[in-house]
Scaffold this motif. Structure first.
Motif, PDB file in Angstrom:
ATOM      1  N   ARG A 140       0.847  -1.217   0.000  1.00  0.00           N
ATOM      2  CA  ARG A 140       0.000   0.000   0.000  1.00  0.00           C
ATOM      3  C   ARG A 140       0.871   1.251   0.000  1.00  0.00           C
ATOM      4  NH1 ARG A 140      -5.188  -0.677   2.306  1.00  0.00           N
ATOM      5  NH2 ARG A 140      -5.496   1.577   2.131  1.00  0.00           N
ATOM      6  N   LEU A 141       1.916   1.250   0.778  1.00  0.00           N
ATOM      7  CA  LEU A 141       2.771   2.446   0.875  1.00  0.00           C
ATOM      8  C   LEU A 141       3.480   2.725  -0.450  1.00  0.00           C
ATOM      9  CD1 LEU A 141       4.417   2.031   4.420  1.00  0.00           C
ATOM     10  CD2 LEU A 141       2.433   3.399   3.781  1.00  0.00           C
ATOM     11  N   ARG A 142       3.888   1.664  -1.128  1.00  0.00           N
ATOM     12  CA  ARG A 142       4.608   1.831  -2.398  1.00  0.00           C
ATOM     13  C   ARG A 142       3.726   2.436  -3.494  1.00  0.00           C
ATOM     14  NH1 ARG A 142       7.668  -2.527  -0.589  1.00  0.00           N
ATOM     15  NH2 ARG A 142       5.985  -3.992  -1.013  1.00  0.00           N
ATOM     16  N   THR A 143       2.440   2.220  -3.401  1.00  0.00           N
ATOM     17  CA  THR A 143       1.554   2.694  -4.475  1.00  0.00           C
ATOM     18  C   THR A 143       1.012   4.107  -4.209  1.00  0.00           C
ATOM     19  OG1 THR A 143      -0.318   1.652  -3.367  1.00  0.00           O
ATOM     20  CG2 THR A 143       0.794   0.358  -5.077  1.00  0.00           C
ATOM     21  N   LEU A 144       1.332   4.654  -3.051  1.00  0.00           N
ATOM     22  CA  LEU A 144       0.793   5.979  -2.715  1.00  0.00           C
ATOM     23  C   LEU A 144       1.493   7.078  -3.511  1.00  0.00           C
ATOM     24  CD1 LEU A 144       0.633   5.650   1.172  1.00  0.00           C
ATOM     25  CD2 LEU A 144      -1.318   5.871  -0.365  1.00  0.00           C
TER      26      LEU A 144
ATOM     27  N   ALA B 135      -0.545  11.538   2.959  1.00  0.00           N
ATOM     28  CA  ALA B 135      -0.600  11.426   4.417  1.00  0.00           C
ATOM     29  C   ALA B 135      -1.538  10.274   4.755  1.00  0.00           C
ATOM     30  CB  ALA B 135      -1.113  12.716   5.029  1.00  0.00           C
ATOM     31  N   VAL B 136      -1.044   9.341   5.546  1.00  0.00           N
ATOM     32  CA  VAL B 136      -1.790   8.119   5.809  1.00  0.00           C
ATOM     33  C   VAL B 136      -1.920   7.893   7.317  1.00  0.00           C
ATOM     34  CG1 VAL B 136      -1.863   5.632   5.366  1.00  0.00           C
ATOM     35  CG2 VAL B 136      -0.716   7.138   3.745  1.00  0.00           C
ATOM     36  N   ALA B 137      -3.120   7.552   7.737  1.00  0.00           N
ATOM     37  CA  ALA B 137      -3.301   7.104   9.117  1.00  0.00           C
ATOM     38  C   ALA B 137      -3.109   5.592   9.113  1.00  0.00           C
ATOM     39  CB  ALA B 137      -4.700   7.457   9.596  1.00  0.00           C
ATOM     40  N   VAL B 138      -2.263   5.099   9.986  1.00  0.00           N
ATOM     41  CA  VAL B 138      -2.043   3.657  10.070  1.00  0.00           C
ATOM     42  C   VAL B 138      -2.651   3.195  11.390  1.00  0.00           C
ATOM     43  CG1 VAL B 138      -0.355   1.793  10.060  1.00  0.00           C
ATOM     44  CG2 VAL B 138       0.082   3.871   8.739  1.00  0.00           C
ATOM     45  N   LYS B 139      -3.766   2.481  11.258  1.00  0.00           N
ATOM     46  CA  LYS B 139      -4.532   2.107  12.448  1.00  0.00           C
ATOM     47  C   LYS B 139      -4.066   0.747  12.981  1.00  0.00           C
ATOM     48  CE  LYS B 139      -9.058   2.983  12.366  1.00  0.00           C
ATOM     49  NZ  LYS B 139     -10.498   2.713  12.139  1.00  0.00           N
ATOM     50  N   LEU B 140      -3.642   0.752  14.246  1.00  0.00           N
ATOM     51  CA  LEU B 140      -3.194  -0.487  14.899  1.00  0.00           C
ATOM     52  C   LEU B 140      -4.276  -0.897  15.904  1.00  0.00           C
ATOM     53  CD1 LEU B 140       0.417   0.737  15.866  1.00  0.00           C
ATOM     54  CD2 LEU B 140      -0.317  -0.154  13.665  1.00  0.00           C
ATOM     55  N   ASP B 141      -4.529  -2.172  15.955  1.00  0.00           N
ATOM     56  CA  ASP B 141      -5.531  -2.658  16.902  1.00  0.00           C
ATOM     57  C   ASP B 141      -4.886  -2.799  18.285  1.00  0.00           C
ATOM     58  OD1 ASP B 141      -7.308  -4.286  18.445  1.00  0.00           O
ATOM     59  OD2 ASP B 141      -8.260  -4.903  16.565  1.00  0.00           O
ATOM     60  N   ALA B 142      -5.518  -2.209  19.289  1.00  0.00           N
ATOM     61  CA  ALA B 142      -4.944  -2.229  20.633  1.00  0.00           C
ATOM     62  C   ALA B 142      -4.734  -3.651  21.153  1.00  0.00           C
ATOM     63  CB  ALA B 142      -5.855  -1.454  21.590  1.00  0.00           C
ATOM     64  N   ARG B 143      -5.601  -4.561  20.711  1.00  0.00           N
ATOM     65  CA  ARG B 143      -5.501  -5.947  21.208  1.00  0.00           C
ATOM     66  C   ARG B 143      -4.330  -6.697  20.578  1.00  0.00           C
ATOM     67  NH1 ARG B 143     -11.569  -6.903  19.628  1.00  0.00           N
ATOM     68  NH2 ARG B 143     -10.674  -5.665  17.969  1.00  0.00           N
TER      69      ARG B 143
ATOM     70  N   PHE C 186      18.764  16.139   5.916  1.00  0.00           N
ATOM     71  CA  PHE C 186      18.833  14.905   5.122  1.00  0.00           C
ATOM     72  C   PHE C 186      17.852  15.007   3.951  1.00  0.00           C
ATOM     73  CE2 PHE C 186      19.717  13.832   9.581  1.00  0.00           C
ATOM     74  CZ  PHE C 186      21.012  13.351   9.455  1.00  0.00           C
ATOM     75  N   PRO C 187      18.155  15.862   2.993  1.00  0.00           N
ATOM     76  CA  PRO C 187      17.200  16.061   1.908  1.00  0.00           C
ATOM     77  C   PRO C 187      17.040  14.808   1.050  1.00  0.00           C
ATOM     78  CG  PRO C 187      19.236  17.288   1.496  1.00  0.00           C
ATOM     79  CD  PRO C 187      19.376  16.667   2.849  1.00  0.00           C
ATOM     80  N   HIS C 188      15.825  14.512   0.710  1.00  0.00           N
ATOM     81  CA  HIS C 188      15.529  13.355  -0.140  1.00  0.00           C
ATOM     82  C   HIS C 188      14.255  13.706  -0.895  1.00  0.00           C
ATOM     83  CE1 HIS C 188      14.325   9.311  -1.364  1.00  0.00           C
ATOM     84  NE2 HIS C 188      15.587   8.964  -1.168  1.00  0.00           N
ATOM     85  N   PRO C 189      14.152  13.310  -2.164  1.00  0.00           N
ATOM     86  CA  PRO C 189      12.949  13.670  -2.914  1.00  0.00           C
ATOM     87  C   PRO C 189      11.666  13.120  -2.301  1.00  0.00           C
ATOM     88  CG  PRO C 189      14.503  12.413  -4.288  1.00  0.00           C
ATOM     89  CD  PRO C 189      15.148  12.608  -2.968  1.00  0.00           C
ATOM     90  N   ARG C 190      11.804  12.058  -1.517  1.00  0.00           N
ATOM     91  CA  ARG C 190      10.586  11.506  -0.915  1.00  0.00           C
ATOM     92  C   ARG C 190      10.899  10.961   0.481  1.00  0.00           C
ATOM     93  NH1 ARG C 190       6.514   6.920  -3.291  1.00  0.00           N
ATOM     94  NH2 ARG C 190       4.782   7.522  -1.998  1.00  0.00           N
ATOM     95  N   SER C 191      10.974  11.868   1.419  1.00  0.00           N
ATOM     96  CA  SER C 191      11.246  11.454   2.796  1.00  0.00           C
ATOM     97  C   SER C 191       9.998  10.809   3.408  1.00  0.00           C
ATOM     98  CB  SER C 191      11.644  12.657   3.644  1.00  0.00           C
ATOM     99  OG  SER C 191      12.803  13.242   3.123  1.00  0.00           O
ATOM    100  N   VAL C 192      10.225  10.078   4.475  1.00  0.00           N
ATOM    101  CA  VAL C 192       9.107   9.471   5.213  1.00  0.00           C
ATOM    102  C   VAL C 192       9.117  10.040   6.631  1.00  0.00           C
ATOM    103  CG1 VAL C 192       8.135   7.323   6.130  1.00  0.00           C
ATOM    104  CG2 VAL C 192       9.184   7.337   3.857  1.00  0.00           C
ATOM    105  N   VAL C 193       7.960  10.483   7.076  1.00  0.00           N
ATOM    106  CA  VAL C 193       7.829  10.988   8.445  1.00  0.00           C
ATOM    107  C   VAL C 193       6.796  10.128   9.168  1.00  0.00           C
ATOM    108  CG1 VAL C 193       7.212  12.966   9.899  1.00  0.00           C
ATOM    109  CG2 VAL C 193       8.425  13.344   7.738  1.00  0.00           C
TER     110      VAL C 193
ATOM    111  N   ALA D  43       6.737  14.660   1.052  1.00  0.00           N
ATOM    112  CA  ALA D  43       7.091  13.617   2.026  1.00  0.00           C
ATOM    113  C   ALA D  43       5.889  12.712   2.266  1.00  0.00           C
ATOM    114  CB  ALA D  43       7.523  14.261   3.341  1.00  0.00           C
ATOM    115  N   LEU D  44       6.160  11.456   2.554  1.00  0.00           N
ATOM    116  CA  LEU D  44       5.109  10.518   2.926  1.00  0.00           C
ATOM    117  C   LEU D  44       4.959  10.574   4.451  1.00  0.00           C
ATOM    118  CD1 LEU D  44       3.209   8.061   2.458  1.00  0.00           C
ATOM    119  CD2 LEU D  44       5.231   6.602   2.529  1.00  0.00           C
ATOM    120  N   THR D  45       3.768  10.898   4.909  1.00  0.00           N
ATOM    121  CA  THR D  45       3.534  11.016   6.350  1.00  0.00           C
ATOM    122  C   THR D  45       2.684   9.854   6.832  1.00  0.00           C
ATOM    123  OG1 THR D  45       3.491  13.417   6.045  1.00  0.00           O
ATOM    124  CG2 THR D  45       2.741  12.586   8.172  1.00  0.00           C
ATOM    125  N   LEU D  46       3.165   9.156   7.819  1.00  0.00           N
ATOM    126  CA  LEU D  46       2.394   8.071   8.431  1.00  0.00           C
ATOM    127  C   LEU D  46       2.059   8.479   9.860  1.00  0.00           C
ATOM    128  CD1 LEU D  46       4.533   4.956   7.374  1.00  0.00           C
ATOM    129  CD2 LEU D  46       2.680   6.029   6.135  1.00  0.00           C
TER     130      LEU D  46
END
Lengths: 268, 194
Positions: B9-13, B18-26, B120-127, B160-163
């Protein structure tokens, strides 16, 4: 993050520039990207700006970065220090990653201890007389014109003011200094040390009426955390944002971010 | 395998997403590790991007120890640690981390991210923001909304790709609503695993 300023539209009224047909003015880029954006491109060339702030808010650092960025662009830059010795200042600027010693060696960046000039001029009294002030202004004018200085920082008018007895003498000194620098097309920052209480921009209260602009640095508190903020209070000759920006001193220079309000008044 | 699905999914964005990545608490530990694998290791090694990891839930030292277990090189990740000071964990200072005194100093978090993006400049950083729930513990919703809105828009402008990591539980409804306003899409790790 340094963003385009003006997250608060009310703090950013369009005036003068920005209207079609408005006069384009020559600007002096501060070299601090976000501050230039706040000032719509930089300080109007030849203006004298008061950098007012309490202890530890980044006044000297801002002044030094302004000069180094200018020297890098080929504008001869002069730091007139009243309190800190040249060696200590050089040590301070060395922490900037963008500072090159070469700027000092080739004379692009000049640092002068004002007390040294005063001693050479033979000022032996604690309090400067009218004649002493006259001589000091002439000496500064001589340095500015002979070296072709385009940027100047005086750090600080407060410390110099301790040797000037009367308010009207400070007023006269700044008026004449401003004239000299404006004639030389030299943009200047005059550092003013103030107490943390709001509403004041100088110790004597006369400087703010004379200068072309005021940039205020101060600490503000939110939920128990202290934030260092910058605000352009006044800037003749250009529209500017009046919003608050949080300021960070980093090895790559000063960075600014909009001060978050969270939909309510800020707790001071 | 959630890790592979997340990576896909991340590669195709598109750039600047900006993406919310939902983790299940359980299943938090499994989900969290899958996200770290997909972002820090897989995405990082494929594209050579520099990841800026904003640590609010656990100190940077802890996240870094996990990253080391995944063989993430130190020069591919920097941390903005906004929790260690609050926990009085000064002795764990990492060379690839910058420390903010409090998770309430949201502007300083923005400025440290900006500093690292320039450093650290990069054309597509990840935050990676870990996590919106932790930020919500320390900040009023209005302030957090304003922060996320400004930060994510700035990061979009920088391609930048934001997660934004989010732990789903019953208390997090308001946080989820807030996040939905600012992200382009949500990756629900629990659903990917099914």
């Amino acid at each position: 993050m340094p963003s385009s300023p003006g997250t608060d539209p009310a703090a950013n009224p369009p005036a003068g520039e920005g209207y079609s047909g408005s006069v384009q003015i020559e600007r002096c880029s501060t070299g601090i990207e976000a501050l230039d954006a706040i000032l719509y491109g930089g300080i109007p060339r030849g203006n004298m700006i008061l950098i007012a702030g309490s202890v530890g808010t980044g006044k000297t650092t801002l002044g030094l970065e302004f000069l180094i960025r200018g020297a890098e662009r080929g504008e001869r830059s002069l730091f007139l220090s009243v309190t800190e010795a040249k060696d200590k200042l050089v040590q301070n600027v060395s922490s900037f990653e963008f500072f090159r010693r070469e700027l000092l060696d080739n004379g692009s960046l000049v640092m002068v201890d004002l007390p040294v000039i005063a001693a050479k001029l033979g000022f032996d009294r604690d309090e400067l007389s009218h004649e002493d002030i006259d001589l000091l202004l002439r000496a500064i004018r001589e340095i500015v014109t002979s070296l072709g200085v385009r940027r100047l920082v005086l750090d600080s008018i407060t410390s110099l003011g301790y040797r000037i007895a009367r308010d009207e003498q400070i007023r006269d000194f700044l008026l004449r200094l401003g004239e000299t620098l404006s004639e030389a097309n030299c943009t200047s920052l005059i550092v003013s040390e103030i107490s943390p209480e709001p509403g004041r921009y100088s110790t004597r209260g006369v400087e703010e009426a004379i200068v072309d602009g005021i940039i205020l640095l101060r600490n503000t508190q939110r939920l128990g955390d202290i934030l260092r903020v910058l605000q352009v209070v006044k800037m003749r000759g250009t529209p500017h944002s009046r919003a608050l920006y949080v300021l960070e001193l980093t090895p790559i220079g000063i960075l600014l971010a909009p001060h978050l309000k969270g939909g309510r008044a800020v707790t001071e | 395998m959630p890790q592979a699905d997340i990576g896909e999914r991340l590669r195709t964005l598109p750039a600047g997403s900006a993406v919310a990545v939902k983790l299940d608490a359980r299943e938090y530990a499994d989900h969290y590790f899958a996200v770290l694998n997909a972002t820090l290791r897989d995405l990082g090694s494929e594209t050579g991007v520099h990841t800026i990891y904003v640590a609010v839930t656990s100190p940077a030292a802890f996240v870094w120890s996990l990253a080391q277990a995944l063989d993430v090189p130190a020069d591919r990740i920097s941390f903005v640690d906004a929790i260690s000071h609050l926990m009085m964990r000064f002795s764990d200072a990492l060379p690839n981390a910058t420390y903010v005194e409090s998770p309430r100093a949201l502007e300083e978090i923005m400025l440290r991210i900006e500093y690292l993006l320039r450093r650290f400049p990069h054309p597509r950083s990840v935050v990676v923001i870990d996590s919106v729930n932790s930020l919500a513990i320390h900040n009023p919703p209005e302030l957090l909304s304003e922060f996320l809105h400004i930060l994510i828009n700035n990061l979009k402008g920088r391609q930048a790709l934001t997660l934004v990591l989010e732990t789903s539980d019953e208390q997090a409804a308001s946080v989820e609503q807030l996040l939905n306003l600012v992200v382009d899409e949500t990756i629900d790790v629990a659903r990917l695993g099914r």
